[in-house]
Design an enzyme around this catalytic site. Sequence first.
Site, mmCIF file in Angstrom:
data_model
loop_
_atom_site.group_PDB
_atom_site.id
_atom_site.type_symbol
_atom_site.label_atom_id
_atom_site.label_comp_id
_atom_site.label_asym_id
_atom_site.label_seq_id
_atom_site.Cartn_x
_atom_site.Cartn_y
_atom_site.Cartn_z
ATOM 1 N N THR A 220 0.858 -1.474 -0.224
ATOM 2 C CA THR A 220 -0.122 -0.196 0.180
ATOM 3 C C THR A 220 0.729 1.310 0.068
ATOM 4 O O THR A 220 2.100 0.899 0.544
ATOM 5 C CB THR A 220 -0.934 -0.197 1.377
ATOM 6 O OG1 THR A 220 -1.574 -1.308 1.210
ATOM 7 C CG2 THR A 220 -1.579 1.423 1.144
ATOM 8 N N ARG A 248 -13.615 -8.309 -0.627
ATOM 9 C CA ARG A 248 -12.708 -7.527 0.938
ATOM 10 C C ARG A 248 -12.449 -6.235 0.966
ATOM 11 O O ARG A 248 -11.675 -6.191 -0.070
ATOM 12 C CB ARG A 248 -11.738 -9.033 0.861
ATOM 13 C CG ARG A 248 -11.153 -8.681 1.832
ATOM 14 C CD ARG A 248 -9.598 -8.182 1.742
ATOM 15 N NE ARG A 248 -9.023 -7.451 3.522
ATOM 16 C CZ ARG A 248 -7.876 -6.556 3.095
ATOM 17 N NH1 ARG A 248 -7.329 -5.593 1.804
ATOM 18 N NH2 ARG A 248 -6.912 -6.999 4.390
ATOM 19 N N GLY A 250 -10.201 -3.512 2.856
ATOM 20 C CA GLY A 250 -9.106 -3.944 4.114
ATOM 21 C C GLY A 250 -9.311 -2.451 4.422
ATOM 22 O O GLY A 250 -10.259 -1.930 4.785
ATOM 23 N N THR A 271 -0.131 0.543 6.460
ATOM 24 C CA THR A 271 -0.129 -0.270 5.333
ATOM 25 C C THR A 271 0.269 -1.455 6.814
ATOM 26 O O THR A 271 0.043 -1.345 7.035
ATOM 27 C CB THR A 271 1.245 -0.230 4.841
ATOM 28 O OG1 THR A 271 2.430 0.053 5.853
ATOM 29 C CG2 THR A 271 1.273 0.912 3.898
ATOM 30 N N GLY A 272 -0.083 -2.555 5.307
ATOM 31 C CA GLY A 272 0.387 -4.016 6.715
ATOM 32 C C GLY A 272 -1.003 -4.769 6.665
ATOM 33 O O GLY A 272 -2.254 -4.089 5.787
#
Length: 370
Positions: A220, A248, A250, A271-272
């Site tokens: 990202t 989905r 996030g 991010t992650g």
Amino acid sequence: MMNRREWMIGSAGAAATIGSAVPAGAQPSGGKKPVVIASANGMAACAKAMQMIQSGADTLDAVIAGVNIVELDPNDTSVGYGGLPNEEGVVELDACVMHGPTRRAGSVGAIQGIKTPSKIAKLVMDHTTHVMIVGEGALKFAEAYGYQKEDLLTDKSRTAWLVWKESLRSPGAFNNWVSMQQNLSAAATPMKQLRSAFPNVDEGTLAWAWQMAIHPTYGTINCLGLNAKGEISGVTTTSGLAWKIPGRVGDSPIIGAGLFVDPDVGGAGSTGVGELNIRVAGGHTIVDAMRRGVSPKEAVLEALKRVSKLYNDDQAILDKLDIEFYALRIDGEHAAGSLWGTHRSYKVYSVNDGGESRHEACVFLYNKQS
Ligand code: ASP
């Protein structure tokens, strides 16, 4: 599973101090040097945004122009064009923006076929009464503004998807229909089997695709920009988790998770593994900590501690998870943090305060022994 591209500095010689010492309780004030920060993949984005801020552009226009570089880069397989697709081989993108000066926000979730979802998020903010539009509706909305649906798969990302499909023949392969814990020990498909299935794919691409099949990338870009007047804006944009279940969404397009900006305090992003961040509302948590006078460094560590609590601080599980937070206070102080590091090997983030972009070290919550 779930290691993003390893943007780690692995030697003590790397630029950067770890974190930054600002007395807790320092009061934000404007009139400082402009600063742009971003995730590690944002060096060019920071440079572009800084150049625009210095020319007097609005902070949100500047950070969006910055991340557009990454969205349009087919070689970045985690954002925009060339991003790894969902389990059906379709790229779905999430993005959001927040404009500090006017306290407004816009967001799109699971949008298909548009290379620069950050621009669509801004259109949502500028032209509607809504904050978030998702899926088919988001694409229709973009088309209404003249965007055309494009195929966002590249040969490389298509190959990776096919390799992942092939990997599903192995018991214990990575897929999103099982628990997070189960996926943490996803089994590898023997390379030999893959080589015979993909005779025309070169060795390097196949090795990368094999990694993506069992350790799908999270990737990202989050970018936060502050001008000399103390105005701040932010953007976060991603293709999200590879092989995700269609639809989905996030953390990246969730205001308060993947991004939060308060013009009186500062901004934060992440991010992650989005599923971790949503559960701690990381962006908002960090900005609120800074509002209490906590430094950016301590604020990102506070959010990381909340993530750690999701797994009862069980480091054996957390070891396999990956999340980063970024914080920029309106006095120009900034920091980023990740779950893991050592004094010799740590994650980095991108910073530009007027010269060349550089990587600075992320602080980390847990010290890896190895
Ligand atoms: N946070 C993003 C998501 O969960 C992915 C990433 O940052 O790598 O979709």
